[in-house]
Motif scaffolding. Structure first.
Motif, PDB file in Angstrom:
ATOM      1  N   ASN A  27       0.809  -1.318  -0.008  1.00 26.89           N
ATOM      2  CA  ASN A  27       0.024   0.111  -0.058  1.00 26.89           C
ATOM      3  C   ASN A  27       0.905   1.197  -0.103  1.00 26.89           C
ATOM      4  N   ALA A  28       2.123   1.170  -0.141  1.00 23.54           N
ATOM      5  CA  ALA A  28       2.882   2.184   0.119  1.00 23.54           C
ATOM      6  C   ALA A  28       3.302   2.703  -1.533  1.00 23.54           C
ATOM      7  N   CYS A  29       4.089   3.734  -1.552  1.00 22.60           N
ATOM      8  CA  CYS A  29       4.732   4.197  -2.879  1.00 22.60           C
ATOM      9  C   CYS A  29       5.817   2.921  -3.218  1.00 22.60           C
ATOM     10  N   PRO A  30       5.619   2.361  -4.529  1.00 20.43           N
ATOM     11  CA  PRO A  30       6.515   1.158  -4.849  1.00 20.43           C
ATOM     12  C   PRO A  30       7.990   1.447  -5.409  1.00 20.43           C
ATOM     13  N   ALA A  31       8.035   2.662  -5.834  1.00 23.14           N
ATOM     14  CA  ALA A  31       9.332   2.984  -6.331  1.00 23.14           C
ATOM     15  C   ALA A  31       9.996   4.207  -6.001  1.00 23.14           C
ATOM     16  N   ASP A  81      12.605  15.393   2.180  1.00 24.51           N
ATOM     17  CA  ASP A  81      12.866  14.515   3.300  1.00 24.51           C
ATOM     18  C   ASP A  81      12.013  14.349   4.408  1.00 24.51           C
ATOM     19  N   ASP A  82      11.322  15.667   4.594  1.00 23.23           N
ATOM     20  CA  ASP A  82      10.339  15.789   5.779  1.00 23.23           C
ATOM     21  C   ASP A  82       8.811  16.091   5.297  1.00 23.23           C
ATOM     22  N   THR A  83       8.277  15.216   4.176  1.00 21.74           N
ATOM     23  CA  THR A  83       7.137  15.147   3.686  1.00 21.74           C
ATOM     24  C   THR A  83       6.495  13.720   3.887  1.00 21.74           C
ATOM     25  N   PHE A  84       5.505  13.473   4.506  1.00 22.10           N
ATOM     26  CA  PHE A  84       4.593  12.540   4.654  1.00 22.10           C
ATOM     27  C   PHE A  84       3.469  12.431   3.610  1.00 22.10           C
ATOM     28  N   VAL A  85       3.446  11.341   2.993  1.00 27.95           N
ATOM     29  CA  VAL A  85       2.582  11.036   1.585  1.00 27.95           C
ATOM     30  C   VAL A  85       1.614  10.083   1.963  1.00 27.95           C
ATOM     31  N   ILE A  86       0.413  10.314   1.633  1.00 28.14           N
ATOM     32  CA  ILE A  86      -0.686   9.034   1.770  1.00 28.14           C
ATOM     33  C   ILE A  86      -0.949   8.512   0.182  1.00 28.14           C
ATOM     34  N   TYR A  87      -0.077   7.537  -0.020  1.00 28.79           N
ATOM     35  CA  TYR A  87       0.084   6.983  -1.565  1.00 28.79           C
ATOM     36  C   TYR A  87      -1.475   6.728  -2.101  1.00 28.79           C
ATOM     37  N   ARG A  88      -2.354   6.052  -1.215  1.00 30.39           N
ATOM     38  CA  ARG A  88      -3.320   5.633  -1.946  1.00 30.39           C
ATOM     39  C   ARG A  88      -4.680   6.827  -2.490  1.00 30.39           C
ATOM     40  N   VAL A  91      -3.061   8.121  -5.629  1.00 25.90           N
ATOM     41  CA  VAL A  91      -3.319   7.140  -6.767  1.00 25.90           C
ATOM     42  C   VAL A  91      -4.789   7.376  -7.293  1.00 25.90           C
ATOM     43  N   ASN A  92      -5.657   7.820  -6.141  1.00 21.18           N
ATOM     44  CA  ASN A  92      -7.063   8.015  -6.376  1.00 21.18           C
ATOM     45  C   ASN A  92      -7.296   9.575  -7.128  1.00 21.18           C
ATOM     46  N   LEU A  93      -6.446  10.387  -7.016  1.00 20.47           N
ATOM     47  CA  LEU A  93      -6.309  11.723  -7.553  1.00 20.47           C
ATOM     48  C   LEU A  93      -5.790  11.361  -9.252  1.00 20.47           C
ATOM     49  N   LEU A  94      -4.855  10.671  -9.185  1.00 20.54           N
ATOM     50  CA  LEU A  94      -4.150  10.375 -10.704  1.00 20.54           C
ATOM     51  C   LEU A  94      -5.144   9.622 -11.492  1.00 20.54           C
ATOM     52  N   ALA A  95      -5.775   8.963 -11.079  1.00 20.29           N
ATOM     53  CA  ALA A  95      -6.751   7.901 -11.712  1.00 20.29           C
ATOM     54  C   ALA A  95      -7.482   8.615 -12.745  1.00 20.29           C
ATOM     55  N   GLY A  96      -8.020   9.987 -12.353  1.00 15.04           N
ATOM     56  CA  GLY A  96      -8.762  10.462 -13.154  1.00 15.04           C
ATOM     57  C   GLY A  96      -7.919  11.451 -14.085  1.00 15.04           C
ATOM     58  N   MET A 252     -11.689   7.234   4.330  1.00 11.19           N
ATOM     59  CA  MET A 252     -10.351   6.940   3.618  1.00 11.19           C
ATOM     60  C   MET A 252     -10.535   5.407   3.341  1.00 11.19           C
ATOM     61  N   ALA A 253     -11.433   4.681   4.077  1.00 11.09           N
ATOM     62  CA  ALA A 253     -11.532   3.201   3.993  1.00 11.09           C
ATOM     63  C   ALA A 253     -12.009   2.834   2.860  1.00 11.09           C
ATOM     64  N   ALA A 254     -13.163   3.364   2.461  1.00 12.58           N
ATOM     65  CA  ALA A 254     -13.872   3.070   0.998  1.00 12.58           C
ATOM     66  C   ALA A 254     -12.962   3.229  -0.089  1.00 12.58           C
ATOM     67  N   PRO A 255     -12.114   4.103  -0.314  1.00 12.47           N
ATOM     68  CA  PRO A 255     -11.514   4.302  -1.659  1.00 12.47           C
ATOM     69  C   PRO A 255     -10.172   3.069  -1.513  1.00 12.47           C
ATOM     70  N   PHE A 256      -9.878   3.008  -0.337  1.00 16.45           N
ATOM     71  CA  PHE A 256      -8.631   2.056  -0.150  1.00 16.45           C
ATOM     72  C   PHE A 256      -8.881   0.744  -0.807  1.00 16.45           C
ATOM     73  N   THR A 257     -10.109   0.278  -0.503  1.00 11.13           N
ATOM     74  CA  THR A 257     -10.502  -1.258  -0.879  1.00 11.13           C
ATOM     75  C   THR A 257     -10.395  -1.207  -2.540  1.00 11.13           C
ATOM     76  N   ALA A 258     -11.046  -0.315  -3.106  1.00 12.95           N
ATOM     77  CA  ALA A 258     -10.791  -0.133  -4.705  1.00 12.95           C
ATOM     78  C   ALA A 258      -9.491   0.026  -5.197  1.00 12.95           C
ATOM     79  N   LEU A 259      -8.571   0.798  -4.338  1.00 11.97           N
ATOM     80  CA  LEU A 259      -7.262   0.986  -4.990  1.00 11.97           C
ATOM     81  C   LEU A 259      -5.979   0.142  -4.524  1.00 11.97           C
TER      82      LEU A 259
END
Length: 263
Positions: A27-31, A81-88, A91-96, A252-259
């Protein structure tokens, strides 16, 4: 691409890798690559830059972007290096969006250049993205705006001037309620409405393209990033709340399942 430096490998970068950029977490950023000036045993994928000082950050970031393979992904995220990202949520934003178009997105600010132009740019600390097409334009161009030293001493402002010169389109990343998804501070500094009167945050009123508001009701439940997360404990706190409890970010739980199986 996480911009870091040797003095922050231990206190910041390795905690980025252990949380939102953990390659062992599906569920984290893959690369994730780390743009720095020296290697570190816990940062296996690094881009070594010849630039090391803050005043040379624009040159460093350019060097990093030019080292990337634009065929390896559709989107390229630059953070600190002091940024926290919620990857899912990212992904939800970029899907569109269509990465075949030249696109540039993040937290929009504005800056008055010395020549009188007002340039829109994305906060470097909150993180910004280039589509693969925008990256290819950046890698190929000979325009002065896209080369070091650039029109200002600020890396993120210079990227905005570069993207404008390359005719790259800015994407509005606000949620349906007009709340920003990329944030310049961690949530505990943003939840107090009285902070809008604090002089240390007055720069937000000056720089923000859209009115910036404080208070929990102005925090998007689709937030993508928080900047100025500088204590290792804060990385793990945000990881716990956003990934395990789902308390900080309702809905955030609902989109997590789909993504969760998104490549």
């Amino acid at each position: 691409m996480v911009v870091t430096s040797p003095q922050h490998h231990e206190g910041r970068a390795r905690h980025v890798r252990a949380t939102w950029a953990n390659e062992e977490d599906p569920n984290a950023c893959p690369a994730t690559l780390y743009l720095t000036s020296a290697t570190h045993p816990e940062l296996p994928r690094v881009i070594i830059s010849n630039y090391s000082s803050y005043d040379e950050l624009w040159g460093k970031v350019l060097e990093g972007f030019r080292a990337l393979d634009s065929s390896r992904a559709d989107w390229f995220l630059k953070t600190d290096d002091d940024t926290f990202v919620i990857y899912r949520h990212l992904v939800n934003l970029l899907a569109g969006l269509n990465a075949s178009q030249p696109l540039y997105l993040g937290l929009p600010y504005q800056f008055d250049l010395l020549d009188g132009r007002l340039v829109d740019y994305m906060s470097g600390g909150a993180g910004y993205l280039l589509s693969k097409t925008a990256l290819r334009r950046l890698q190929k161009t000979t325009l002065q705006e896209c080369h070091y030293p650039g029109p200002t001493i600020f890396e993120d402002v210079n990227m905005g001037a570069c993207m404008n010169a390359l005719d790259v389109e800015i994407v509005d990343t606000r949620d349906q309620l007009g709340r920003p998804r990329f944030l310049p501070y961690p949530p505990w500094l943003l939840i107090d409405p009285a902070s809008k009167h604090d002089p240390k945050y007055s720069w937000l009123k000056l720089r923000s393209k859209y009115p910036f508001e404080f208070g929990v009701q102005h925090l998007s439940d689709r937030v993508i990033s928080f900047h100025e997360v500088r204590n290792p404990v804060q990385f793990y706190l945000l990881q716990y709340l956003s990934q395990e409890v789902n308390l900080l970010l309702p809905g955030m739980a609902a989109p997590f399942t789909a993504l969760s199986h998104h490549p």
